[in-house]
Design a protein around this motif. Structure first.
Motif, PDB file in Angstrom:
ATOM      1  N   LYS A 171     -10.556  69.613   6.659  1.00 19.92           N
ATOM      2  CA  LYS A 171      -9.149  69.975   6.522  1.00 19.92           C
ATOM      3  C   LYS A 171      -8.584  69.422   5.214  1.00 19.92           C
ATOM      4  N   PRO A 172      -8.874  70.069   4.081  1.00 20.34           N
ATOM      5  CA  PRO A 172      -8.373  69.579   2.793  1.00 20.34           C
ATOM      6  C   PRO A 172      -6.858  69.740   2.685  1.00 20.34           C
ATOM      7  N   LYS A 173      -6.260  68.971   1.786  1.00 15.74           N
ATOM      8  CA  LYS A 173      -4.809  69.045   1.584  1.00 15.74           C
ATOM      9  C   LYS A 173      -4.428  70.202   0.659  1.00 15.74           C
ATOM     10  N   ARG A 174      -5.335  70.545  -0.251  1.00 14.60           N
ATOM     11  CA  ARG A 174      -5.069  71.655  -1.153  1.00 14.60           C
ATOM     12  C   ARG A 174      -6.396  72.261  -1.604  1.00 14.60           C
ATOM     13  N   THR A 175      -6.437  73.596  -1.685  1.00 12.49           N
ATOM     14  CA  THR A 175      -7.622  74.288  -2.170  1.00 12.49           C
ATOM     15  C   THR A 175      -7.261  75.126  -3.393  1.00 12.49           C
ATOM     16  N   HIS A 176      -8.302  75.658  -4.045  1.00 12.87           N
ATOM     17  CA  HIS A 176      -8.107  76.491  -5.233  1.00 12.87           C
ATOM     18  C   HIS A 176      -8.960  77.755  -5.109  1.00 12.87           C
ATOM     19  N   ILE A 177      -8.845  78.407  -3.954  1.00 15.72           N
ATOM     20  CA  ILE A 177      -9.632  79.606  -3.667  1.00 15.72           C
ATOM     21  C   ILE A 177      -9.005  80.823  -4.345  1.00 15.72           C
TER      22      ILE A 177
ATOM     23  N   GLY B 218      -7.194  89.930   3.243  1.00 14.92           N
ATOM     24  CA  GLY B 218      -5.881  89.356   2.979  1.00 14.92           C
ATOM     25  C   GLY B 218      -5.989  88.098   2.132  1.00 14.92           C
ATOM     26  N   THR B 219      -4.925  87.296   2.163  1.00 16.28           N
ATOM     27  CA  THR B 219      -4.898  86.057   1.396  1.00 16.28           C
ATOM     28  C   THR B 219      -4.349  84.927   2.255  1.00 16.28           C
ATOM     29  N   ALA B 220      -4.721  83.712   1.903  1.00 17.06           N
ATOM     30  CA  ALA B 220      -4.203  82.523   2.575  1.00 17.06           C
ATOM     31  C   ALA B 220      -3.462  81.676   1.538  1.00 17.06           C
ATOM     32  N   ASP B 221      -2.943  80.540   1.966  1.00 17.15           N
ATOM     33  CA  ASP B 221      -2.110  79.693   1.115  1.00 17.15           C
ATOM     34  C   ASP B 221      -2.895  78.455   0.699  1.00 17.15           C
ATOM     35  N   ASN B 222      -3.220  78.348  -0.591  1.00 12.45           N
ATOM     36  CA  ASN B 222      -3.980  77.198  -1.076  1.00 12.45           C
ATOM     37  C   ASN B 222      -3.242  75.880  -0.897  1.00 12.45           C
TER      38      ASN B 222
ATOM     39  N   TRP C 163      -8.486  84.262  -3.611  1.00  9.92           N
ATOM     40  CA  TRP C 163      -8.526  85.086  -2.412  1.00  9.92           C
ATOM     41  C   TRP C 163      -8.864  86.550  -2.695  1.00  9.92           C
ATOM     42  N   LYS C 164      -8.825  86.940  -3.957  1.00  8.72           N
ATOM     43  CA  LYS C 164      -9.192  88.305  -4.340  1.00  8.72           C
ATOM     44  C   LYS C 164     -10.615  88.371  -4.889  1.00  8.72           C
ATOM     45  N   GLY C 165     -11.248  87.220  -5.011  1.00  7.34           N
ATOM     46  CA  GLY C 165     -12.563  87.156  -5.633  1.00  7.34           C
ATOM     47  C   GLY C 165     -13.702  87.519  -4.691  1.00  7.34           C
ATOM     48  N   GLU C 166     -14.900  87.555  -5.255  1.00  6.88           N
ATOM     49  CA  GLU C 166     -16.108  87.922  -4.512  1.00  6.88           C
ATOM     50  C   GLU C 166     -16.775  86.683  -3.924  1.00  6.88           C
ATOM     51  N   ILE C 167     -17.084  86.744  -2.641  1.00  5.52           N
ATOM     52  CA  ILE C 167     -17.812  85.678  -1.955  1.00  5.52           C
ATOM     53  C   ILE C 167     -19.307  85.907  -2.173  1.00  5.52           C
ATOM     54  N   LYS C 168     -20.012  84.857  -2.524  1.00  2.00           N
ATOM     55  CA  LYS C 168     -21.438  84.994  -2.795  1.00  2.00           C
ATOM     56  C   LYS C 168     -22.267  84.104  -1.863  1.00  2.00           C
ATOM     57  N   ASP C 169     -23.500  84.519  -1.675  1.00  2.00           N
ATOM     58  CA  ASP C 169     -24.484  83.748  -0.896  1.00  2.00           C
ATOM     59  C   ASP C 169     -24.065  83.556   0.556  1.00  2.00           C
ATOM     60  N   GLY C 170     -23.310  84.524   1.075  1.00  2.00           N
ATOM     61  CA  GLY C 170     -22.955  84.548   2.489  1.00  2.00           C
ATOM     62  C   GLY C 170     -23.879  85.489   3.245  1.00  2.00           C
ATOM     63  N   PRO C 171     -23.491  85.931   4.428  1.00  2.00           N
ATOM     64  CA  PRO C 171     -24.355  86.784   5.257  1.00  2.00           C
ATOM     65  C   PRO C 171     -24.869  88.045   4.571  1.00  2.00           C
ATOM     66  N   VAL C 172     -24.027  88.728   3.756  1.00  2.00           N
ATOM     67  CA  VAL C 172     -24.497  89.975   3.134  1.00  2.00           C
ATOM     68  C   VAL C 172     -25.489  89.708   2.005  1.00  2.00           C
ATOM     69  N   ASP C 173     -25.613  88.464   1.578  1.00  2.00           N
ATOM     70  CA  ASP C 173     -26.645  88.098   0.613  1.00  2.00           C
ATOM     71  C   ASP C 173     -27.829  87.419   1.284  1.00  2.00           C
TER      72      ASP C 173
ATOM     73  N   MET D 106     -21.354  79.169   2.252  1.00  2.00           N
ATOM     74  CA  MET D 106     -21.327  80.280   1.305  1.00  2.00           C
ATOM     75  C   MET D 106     -20.587  79.802   0.061  1.00  2.00           C
ATOM     76  N   ASN D 107     -20.765  80.489  -1.024  1.00  2.00           N
ATOM     77  CA  ASN D 107     -20.082  80.126  -2.256  1.00  2.00           C
ATOM     78  C   ASN D 107     -18.780  80.921  -2.358  1.00  2.00           C
ATOM     79  N   LEU D 108     -17.674  80.237  -2.109  1.00  2.00           N
ATOM     80  CA  LEU D 108     -16.372  80.876  -2.134  1.00  2.00           C
ATOM     81  C   LEU D 108     -15.851  80.937  -3.567  1.00  2.00           C
ATOM     82  N   PRO D 109     -15.169  82.029  -3.927  1.00  2.00           N
ATOM     83  CA  PRO D 109     -14.645  82.151  -5.294  1.00  2.00           C
ATOM     84  C   PRO D 109     -13.482  81.194  -5.529  1.00  2.00           C
ATOM     85  N   VAL D 110     -13.443  80.586  -6.707  1.00  2.00           N
ATOM     86  CA  VAL D 110     -12.371  79.647  -7.024  1.00  2.00           C
ATOM     87  C   VAL D 110     -11.627  80.110  -8.273  1.00  2.00           C
ATOM     88  N   LEU D 111     -10.407  79.638  -8.413  1.00  2.00           N
ATOM     89  CA  LEU D 111      -9.608  79.948  -9.593  1.00  2.00           C
ATOM     90  C   LEU D 111     -10.236  79.312 -10.820  1.00  2.00           C
TER      91      LEU D 111
END
Length: 500
Positions: free
Chosen positions: A150-156, A196-200, A158-168, A131-136
């Motif tokens: 298992k990346p060392k750091r992400t830039h997600i 909720g949110t996770a830790d980038n 967490w309040k953004g809209e996820i696109k092209d996942g199951p509901v799409d 799916m296309n996860l929202p990024v900063l």
């Protein structure tokens, strides 16, 4: 008299067309071997599975059902699209938790098809199809390679809209996770938003409140909740891809030690319990009689289950079959397939007809009264006749198997051709372990040799050649069923991964 017969025929046709469409519940275990269900493996299965056993006693067992791949993502693609995964760019392996979507936006899916027929559609569980996860703003999705387990750091965002996942891709509702529980991110998703949110800065750390050992029971609870909300006014389809008994093998406290076979046995027992809780909700409803429940798995048992230890204790996860997850041998892709539909399926029945998990698409089309367009379900045939004890009318000549490394096999009737020298996967001998001078391929008579022990490739060249030509045709035509020729998403598909 003639007019009366015409009137009766008209009334019968109207009644048939007006018959309520069945609810469909598709419960999809992860890495559950054919022999991990007690009733399928009574002599060499030691894990109690009373709820799946009861489901089988009240319905039908398919003894020759196959996932389209012996690993996760590709099989899920086949289930939801009715098309083999290797027609896409995914020629081997699986996706990860941050991967982009594998299902194209214009590709018809099972839930989208059923929505067109008036169904409510929902998914609860593991997606693992990208799916296309929202990024900063201005940031890549992660530091380093763009697609990592298992990346060392992400830039997600967490309040953004996820696109092209199951509901799409056809589902009205989603509650689940992006991929497996051994792949970040560890956070729930509801519809197109994170819960909720996770830790980038710590991508492998679960989001607050997310506990891996609680994911399986939560999937069960959410599924029951959805079923209990249905009033029978509209048919529904709910896809329930479980996270078990896949790694991490994390039975909750009350299930630890229950099997006497270690944590895998305990986790499989808990998996069966969750299926039982879903069945209780169905049985308590007013629509149980017209609800088709399917329980199956994406591939065979994983080596992570410590198969050697289980077998030493008398439990054989692949039953009488050779191999396990990732392999071309049947233990990699012959899966449990149990259905119950009280209105139609005879209790305690069995079908030995060969089916594939890609067949859900065409089956749902027939059951819902839909007509599949030529550019959908290219590798799907309906097994609906088998539910009534009848012969499946298939335009497909055979079933294609695929391993984790992209090796191909072709099954037609009793014959199975493997374009690999070894397992094509993780079981010894792997392709690298096969002794020099071994035949370039394998051919087995599964009626005489279901354990795939006697390679007939060199003694029956005419059979091998016939199966190879059919495989080549099914690949090049872009479809394995009758219909207008279609196109694969890639220009070339390599059939002989180990050389010919």
């Amino acid at each position: 008299m003639k007019n009366r017969l015409i009137l009766l025929l008209f009334v019968s046709l109207v009644t048939l067309r007006a018959a309520p469409k069945p609810n469909i519940i598709y419960i999809f275990a992860d890495d559950m071997g054919y022999g991990d269900v007690q009733c399928l493996n009574p002599e060499r299965g030691k894990i109690p599975t009373p709820h799946m056993d009861r489901l089988a006693a009240e319905g039908m067992i398919f003894t020759d059902a196959h996932s389209s791949s012996s690993v996760c993502t590709p099989t899920r693609y086949g289930v939801l699209t009715g098309r083999y995964n290797w027609r896409t760019h995914l020629q081997k392996g699986v996706l990860w938790g941050y991967s982009e979507p594998l299902i194209d936006a214009d590709r018809l899916t099972v839930p989208a098809l059923l929505k067109q027929q008036g169904y409510k559609t929902a998914m609860v569980g593991k997606w693992h199809l990208g799916m296309n996860l929202p990024v900063l703003e201005g940031k890549p999705i992660m530091d380093g390679p763009p697609d990592s387990r298992k990346p060392k750091r992400t830039h997600i965002d967490w309040k953004g809209e996820i696109k092209d996942g199951p509901v799409d891709r056809g589902f009205d509702y989603l509650y689940g996770i992006s991929a497996s529980l051994d792949m970040a991110p560890y956070i729930w998703i509801e519809n197109d938003r994170f819960v909720g949110t996770a830790d980038n800065s710590q991508p492998t750390k679960p989001a607050p409140g997310f506990k891996k050992d609680q994911v399986l029971p939560e999937i069960g609870r959410k599924t029951v909740e959805y079923i209990e909300k249905q009033d029978g006014s509209k048919p529904f389809f709910i896809y329930v891809p479980l996270t078990s008994p896949h790694t991490p093998i994390v039975p909750t406290e009350e299930w630890k030690g229950k099997s006497g076979l270690g944590s895998y046995g305990d986790f499989q027992m808990q998996t069966d319990h969750v299926i039982g809780e879903i069945m209780k909700a169905v049985d308590a409803s007013d629509f149980a009689d017209n609800t088709l429940v399917i329980v199956t798995a994406d591939n065979g048992c994983s080596k992570a289950a410590r198969i050697d230890r289980l077998e030493a204790q008398g439990h054989f996860p692949s039953a009488h079959l050779r191999g396990s997850k990732a392999d071309l041998w049947d233990g990699g892709h012959r899966v449990p397939f149990i259905v119950r539909w009280p209105k139609v399926v005879k209790a305690g029945s069995t079908s030995d007809q060969t089916i594939g998990l890609t067949d859900l698409m065409a089956t749902c089309a027939e059951l819902s009264g839909a007509t599949l367009p030529d550019n959908a379900g290219e590798d799907s045939i309906s097994f609906a006749p088998a539910l009534k004890g009848e012969t499946i009318e298939s335009t497909r000549k055979g079933v294609i198997h695929h391993s984790i490394s992209g090796h191909f096999a072709y099954r037609q009737g009793k014959w199975k051709l493997l374009l690999a020298k070894g397992s094509g996967g993780w079981t010894s001998p792997t392709e690298k372990q096969v002794k020099k001078g071994a035949p370039v391929a394998q051919l087995y008579d599964l009626e005489a040799d279901p354990g795939e022990t006697k390679n007939l490739y060199e003694s029956h060249p005419e059979v091998a050649e016939r199966l190879l030509k059919q495989l080549e045709s099914d690949v090049s035509r872009g479809r394995s069923t009758d219909g207008a020729a279609a196109k694969n998403d890639v220009a070339e598909i390599e059939l002989w991964k180990s050389g010919k």
